[in-house]
Design an enzyme around this catalytic site. Structure first.
Site, PDB file in Angstrom:
ATOM      1  N   ASN A  27      -5.566  -6.840  -2.115  1.00  0.00           N
ATOM      2  CA  ASN A  27      -4.552  -5.786  -2.258  1.00  0.00           C
ATOM      3  C   ASN A  27      -5.001  -4.685  -3.222  1.00  0.00           C
ATOM      4  O   ASN A  27      -4.540  -3.545  -3.131  1.00  0.00           O
ATOM      5  CB  ASN A  27      -3.227  -6.341  -2.790  1.00  0.00           C
ATOM      6  CG  ASN A  27      -2.589  -7.392  -1.905  1.00  0.00           C
ATOM      7  OD1 ASN A  27      -1.910  -8.280  -2.401  1.00  0.00           O
ATOM      8  ND2 ASN A  27      -2.790  -7.315  -0.596  1.00  0.00           N
ATOM      9  N   LEU A  28      -5.872  -5.039  -4.165  1.00  0.00           N
ATOM     10  CA  LEU A  28      -6.143  -4.125  -5.282  1.00  0.00           C
ATOM     11  C   LEU A  28      -6.891  -2.859  -4.861  1.00  0.00           C
ATOM     12  O   LEU A  28      -6.915  -1.874  -5.601  1.00  0.00           O
ATOM     13  CB  LEU A  28      -6.929  -4.856  -6.387  1.00  0.00           C
ATOM     14  CG  LEU A  28      -6.243  -6.100  -6.975  1.00  0.00           C
ATOM     15  CD1 LEU A  28      -7.060  -6.629  -8.150  1.00  0.00           C
ATOM     16  CD2 LEU A  28      -4.818  -5.814  -7.417  1.00  0.00           C
ATOM     17  N   CYS A  39      -3.313  -4.299   8.741  1.00  0.00           N
ATOM     18  CA  CYS A  39      -4.314  -3.902   7.751  1.00  0.00           C
ATOM     19  C   CYS A  39      -5.436  -4.928   7.676  1.00  0.00           C
ATOM     20  O   CYS A  39      -6.602  -4.595   7.507  1.00  0.00           O
ATOM     21  CB  CYS A  39      -3.686  -3.742   6.371  1.00  0.00           C
ATOM     22  SG  CYS A  39      -2.806  -2.208   6.163  1.00  0.00           S
ATOM     23  N   CYS A  91      19.913   3.482  22.996  1.00  0.00           N
ATOM     24  CA  CYS A  91      19.351   2.767  21.837  1.00  0.00           C
ATOM     25  C   CYS A  91      20.291   1.665  21.360  1.00  0.00           C
ATOM     26  O   CYS A  91      21.486   1.908  21.110  1.00  0.00           O
ATOM     27  CB  CYS A  91      19.060   3.750  20.712  1.00  0.00           C
ATOM     28  SG  CYS A  91      18.467   2.951  19.210  1.00  0.00           S
ATOM     29  N   GLY A 126       0.800  -1.219   0.000  1.00  0.00           N
ATOM     30  CA  GLY A 126       0.000   0.000   0.000  1.00  0.00           C
ATOM     31  C   GLY A 126       0.829   1.262   0.000  1.00  0.00           C
ATOM     32  O   GLY A 126       0.490   2.241  -0.676  1.00  0.00           O
ATOM     33  N   ASP A 161       5.093  -4.188   6.384  1.00  0.00           N
ATOM     34  CA  ASP A 161       3.914  -4.300   7.237  1.00  0.00           C
ATOM     35  C   ASP A 161       4.185  -4.922   8.599  1.00  0.00           C
ATOM     36  O   ASP A 161       3.254  -5.328   9.271  1.00  0.00           O
ATOM     37  CB  ASP A 161       2.816  -5.083   6.498  1.00  0.00           C
ATOM     38  CG  ASP A 161       3.257  -6.518   6.193  1.00  0.00           C
ATOM     39  OD1 ASP A 161       4.376  -6.887   6.597  1.00  0.00           O
ATOM     40  OD2 ASP A 161       2.473  -7.245   5.566  1.00  0.00           O
ATOM     41  N   ASP A 200       9.910  -7.660  -1.567  1.00  0.00           N
ATOM     42  CA  ASP A 200       8.638  -8.033  -0.935  1.00  0.00           C
ATOM     43  C   ASP A 200       8.540  -9.558  -0.950  1.00  0.00           C
ATOM     44  O   ASP A 200       8.961 -10.200  -1.910  1.00  0.00           O
ATOM     45  CB  ASP A 200       7.453  -7.421  -1.700  1.00  0.00           C
ATOM     46  CG  ASP A 200       6.202  -7.309  -0.838  1.00  0.00           C
ATOM     47  OD1 ASP A 200       5.717  -6.184  -0.647  1.00  0.00           O
ATOM     48  OD2 ASP A 200       5.708  -8.353  -0.352  1.00  0.00           O
TER      49      ASP A 200
HETATM   50 ZN   LIG Z   1      18.430   4.805  17.810  1.00  0.00          ZN
END
Ligand SMILES: [Zn+2]
Length: 256
Positions: free
Chosen positions: A69-70, A189, A250, A40, A129, A61
């Site tokens: 999906n369409l 989704c 992090c 998408g 996704d 992908d």
């Molecule tokens: Zn970071």
């Protein structure tokens, strides 16, 4: 490097923009963008990146084109049902502009394969996704020194941001979402729904953000606005921005 006459014609509406110009267009033509996810977000992002004359595209992908999906994945048609999304997307690019060098990879990026497939990219645009892939892609981008345009979508909401976690003082995608999402998760989704045109807004916004990065240092438009997350609300409608500061703890971008 100069552009051939037919390319000057093709990109005339870009080149006439003072904020982009010939120098910006040349930078786009020399760029290699890796698109993670051809769904998408990836579909409209790909259309505008190809339209912008990005010289080389790698399309990744793991899925096949499905009837559901369409409703939002605009590069696919009924004839593509059952085909690899990456391959079908590459076919779309080849038909659209034969001068673009395009490569399709059907598969899902993990921690090891991310580094392998992203190496050498000018920019990675992630519109996949799931969080596990997003975090693997983000960490690989930081390690390889590649800027990341990250875009996400659900229902009527979207998020788009540029990250340069490899640069001193800049946050990465993991600084934004933390470590909680490394596990596999579902395709939101499917469960929550998404308005098709919302995917278009987020995907084209991501393409604009990618262009900002690609022309950085070459054109006035090249202000990537690193670490600023744009929150797109299709219901209100509204657009808000928040800055993500670097997390000194992090695991993606902070040493130690
Ligand atoms: Zn970071």
């Amino acid at each position: 490097m100069t552009l051939a006459p037919d390319r000057l014609d093709r990109f005339a509406r870009h080149i006439v923009l003072p904020e982009l110009g010939g120098a910006g267009q040349v930078a786009l033509s020399k760029a290699h963008v890796v698109l993670v996810g051809c769904g998408g977000i990836g579909s409209p992002a790909l259309q505008y990146l190809a339209g912008a004359g990005v010289g080389k595209l790698t399309l990744i992908d793991s899925d096949e084109v499905d009837l559901t999906n369409l409703q939002r994945q605009t590069i696919f048609a009924e004839a593509d049902l059952g085909k690899s999304k990456a391959e079908a997307a590459a076919t779309w690019v080849q038909r659209f502009d034969g001068a673009i060098e395009v490569r399709a990879i059907t598969g899902r990026l993990g921690r090891d394969s991310a580094a392998q497939h992203l190496e050498g990219a000018t920019l990675v645009l992630d519109g996949c996704d799931n969080f596990a892939t997003r975090l693997a892609v983000s960490d690989a981008c930081v390690a390889l020194g590649i800027p990341l345009t990250s875009a996400a979508l659900g229902r009527f909401q979207g998020q788009v941001a540029n990250f340069a976690g490899h640069r001193d003082g800049h946050s990465c995608y993991r600084c934004f979402v933390g470590d909680a999402f490394d596990a596999e998760d579902c395709d939101t989704c499917a469960a929550d729904g998404v308005l098709g045109a919302m995917a278009g807004w987020v995907g084209t916004f991501a393409a604009m953000h990618a262009v900002r990065v690609l022309v950085e240092g070459h054109a006035a438009l090249g202000d990537p606005q690193w670490g600023k997350v744009n929150l797109l609300d299709g219901l209100a409608p509204s657009l808000r921005t928040m800055r993500i500061v670097k997390d000194s703890e992090c695991r993606g971008c902070s040493a130690g």
